[in-house]
Each structure stands twice: as structure tokens, then as C-alpha cells.
Design a protein around this motif. Structure first.
Motif: not given
Length: 415
Positions: A86-89, A105-106, A153-154
Motif C-alpha cells: 500500500r501507499k502510505i496516506g 482495508f477490511a 488510515q490516519i
């Protein structure tokens, strides 16, 4: 096609907003159906989700954009794919259901929290050693699952060391329902105050940080104003307030600060002058400057910020994948880590710690640099930090730098 009588710039902004959100239409419905597992290699984020939305029977949706009759709580665990995938952010939304936890995401589990007492018990169980709580308030045009996954995510990408709570208010998730969403923030003020007071009344909680985005900043600051008027001050446990891309009328914000009073939490703003969503908001709100678009180095804002002791991080030159430039605070890996490593830990950002005009991962502005390079850093650097201490130190530094260059020029010309 434009609506008759609609200004061209407003129509173009609405079109841009619609296009930027077109990817949402292709996402599957019901991403909050729990899969019950988090495979090896994934990370999990445990959130307490509080909402004033109306519940829905749709599987995996949980709550709609309509207004509910009270504050409802859920304990939701979200799994995050391994960093190599994944790409952070970014939130890696499922392309289909069930989600692939190794790439997307799950939702691991969803558990009702039946009372305020149970909510305080959740906080007590999830407090880290520092006993901090982070409360996130989302912005305009968000569905329930948008708020849950974005905050997960944050929390993950910022490596936040705090009990994570998200407050999600009724948004119809449509760019054409701006007024409904704004009234929904007003509708939710008492509920957000109740949530904050429950956290304050939890004995083991030592401090609370509020982070709000876009229209959610109005809700957050109005709630603090309400608490200050009721109690004579904002409760001491609320120590940090982070406002990202604040969709706030600057005149109203000044009045809110006056009502909150001098004994207030530490405020930090993330602003960006190229925020196209706030350009639209300004157009439909009487053409008054929005707080998230100000230039903190220019008057009258510089004096207001210095007088109020507010720190501003100017993200104008930072480029992310957000076509509206409205979510930079969450999409930049450097910015989310700054949030986790400094702001939530209560550190004051000054030039001695971060540096005026610091380029993340690069050398901060120093007196050895030339006038030309210093000026270019001030203009083009992704993150420029403004607070009262930084501004005074920077001004003194600039005067010394100008004097040094002038002396050098005199010596070089022999005059």
C-alpha cells in the motif's frame, strides 16, 4: 452542462468535485461487514465510533446520512494491508467484497457499545501508557464508512499513540447537500459535547486532542465555544485542537476564539491556498475568506495568529493525489507522521524543533543560506511553519541574513 444562472467558476468547481468523487461510485456497498480475521502481516486499528446518524438495516452500512435520535457507539476494528502492498496516506478501498486484507482495508469486527458507561470502559481499556485520547471529527460529504476507514488510515500512518475515537455526524455524502450537512453539524454539537465530557470524566484519561477536518472544524470549535460558555473555560483535559483545511468563516472563527477565552487549548491549523473545495465554500458563503485558505504570513491574519498563539502549517506547495487539494493533511506521509510524532504528543512546533520553511526530510532554513535560496524556500517548501515564536525568530534571522549579504556585497565591490 451548467445550471442557468450559475457562475462559470462555481459550475467548474462543482464539476471538479463530482469528478474527484467519481471513484467512490465504483466502491462496493457494505464494506463494514466484518470478516472476523486479520491475516498475518496486516495491522489492526481499534476505533470507538460515535455517531448522531440514523441506523440502517443495510448490511455493512450500519448508519445512513440521515439524522438519528441520539448518540450511538460502536467498537470497530479495521485491518490495514502490509506496507509493501500500500501507499502510505491512502485508503485502499475494496474493489469487491469480501475484501482482500493483504491488499485492501477490511473490517475485522463491529461491536455495539450500549451505553456511555460502556464507552468509558472502552476508553479505559484502550488507553496507552500516556493516557491520551484522540477524537477525530470528519468533514463535508462523508459517509459513515468514509469516516471510519479514513481515521483508521490516519491513526495507522501517523503511528498515533492514543485511544482513537471518531465522531461522525449526519452527512448525505453529496456535493449538492452542503446546507444539509452544515445544519447537521449544528444538530450534533450537544452530542459531541456529551462525548467529550464522557472522555473527560474517565478518571484515567490524562489529555484529549481534537482533530477536525473541513466542515467538521465548525462543529469542533462551536462545541468548544459552547463548553467554554457553559463552564467559563474549556475543560483542562482538552489540550490540543488540530484544524485541517478548516471550512470556517474567518470572522466567525475570531468571534469563536473570543468566546472560548484566553485559557484555551493549543490550536494548530493546516491551511492551503490552493484548496479548491474551500474556494467553492467561499463562493456559496458570501465570498468571505475561509480559514483553511489564508496566507498566515500576510495581514490581518499574521497579527491575529500571533495574538492568539496559534500555530499554522502552510501546505500550499505540497502536492498529493487529491485533485481538490482538500485532504493534504491525511494523504502526505510526512504530514501524518508529523501529526502523530509531534502534535498529538503535545509538542509545540517552533523553529528550534521543526524550523521555519522546513522541507520534510531536508535541512531547515539557516543563516548561512543566501537571500535567493531563503526566499525560494519560503515560497516553494511543502510545509512552512508559522507560530509566534517562529515568526519572531524568522524575522530576526531574515534581518541578520540581509545585513550579512549587504556587508558581503560591499566588501566584494570594494565600496
Amino acid at each position: 452542462m451548467t445550471i442557468p444562472g450559475m457562475p462559470r467558476v462555481l459550475a467548474s468547481l462543482l464539476l471538479a468535485a463530482a469528478l474527484s468523487l467519481s471513484g467512490c461510485a465504483g466502491r462496493p456497498e457494505g464494506v463494514l461487514v466484518p470478516n472476523g480475521t486479520a491475516p498475518a502481516g496486516t495491522s489492526t486499528v481499534d476505533l470507538l465510533v460515535a455517531t448522531t446518524r440514523a441506523p440502517t438495516e443495510e448490511p455493512g452500512v450500519l448508519f445512513s446520512g440521515e439524522r438519528g435520535s441520539g448518540l450511538m457507539l460502536r467498537d470497530i476494528v479495521v485491518s490495514i494491508p502490509p506496507e509493501k502492498n500500500r501507499k502510505i496516506g491512502q485508503v485502499q478501498w475494496p474493489k469487491k467484497l469480501p475484501a482482500d486484507p493483504l491488499k485492501e482495508f477490511a473490517t475485522v469486527s463491529v461491536t455495539p457499545v450500549e451505553s456511555a458507561k460502556a464507552g468509558r470502559a472502552w476508553l479505559a481499556r484502550h488507553l496507552p501508557e500516556n493516557r491520551r485520547v484522540l477524537v477525530f471529527v470528519h468533514g463535508f460529504n462523508n459517509r459513515y464508512e468514509d469516516a471510519v476507514y479514513r481515521f483508521a488510515q490516519i491513526v495507522h500512518d501517523s503511528r498515533t499513540d492514543a485511544a482513537a475515537v471518531v465522531f461522525t455526524w449526519p452527512s448525505r455524502a453529496s456535493i449538492f447537500d452542503y446546507s444539509y450537512d452544515k445544519e447537521s453539524t449544528n444538530y450534533s454539537r450537544d452530542a459531541l459535547e456529551d462525548l467529550l465530557r464522557a472522555a473527560i470524566d474517565t478518571p484515567n484519561v490524562s489529555e484529549i486532542t481534537i482533530m477536525a477536518h473541513s466542515m467538521g472544524t465548525w462543529l469542533a470549535v462551536e462545541t468548544l465555544r459552547q463548553m467554554a460558555i457553559r463552564d467559563g473555560r474549556v475543560p483542562k483535559k482538552i489540550q490540543q485542537v488540530i484544524l485541517a483545511s478548516p471550512d470556517l468563516d474567518v470572522d466567525v472563527f475570531a468571534q469563536q476564539l473570543n468566546a472560548i477565552g484566553k485559557d484555551k487549548p493549543k490550536f494548530t491549523l493546516f491551511v492551503s491556498r490552493d484548496d479548491r473545495a474551500l474556494t467553492l465554500s467561499r463562493r456559496i458563503s458570501g465570498n468571505v475568506d475561509r480559514l483553511g485558505q489564508i496566507d498566515p504570513a500576510e495581514e490581518p491574519y499574521r497579527t491575529l495568529l500571533e495574538k492568539q498563539g496559534i500555530t499554522v502549517l502552510d501546505l500550499t506547495a505540497l502536492k498529493t493525489g487529491d485533485s481538490l487539494n482538500h485532504g493534504k493533511f491525511a494523504e502526505s506521509p510526512e504530514v501524518v507522521r508529523l501529526i502523530g510524532n509531534r502534535l498529538i504528543e503535545g509538542q509545540t512546533i517552533t523553529d528550534s524543533e521543526v524550523g521555519f520553511g522546513e522541507r520534510i526530510g531536508a535541512v531547515a532554513l539557516g543563516t548561512a543560506q543566501t537571500v535567493g535560496s531563503a526566499a525560494s524556500i519560503a515560497v516553494s517548501t511543502p510545509i512552512a511553519v508559522f507560530d509566534p515564536v517562529t515568526r519572531r525568530n524568522y524575522d530576526a534571522q531574515w534581518r541578520r541574513l540581509g545585513s550579512s549579504v549587504e556587508n558581503t556585497a560591499v566588501t566584494a565591490t570594494g565600496q
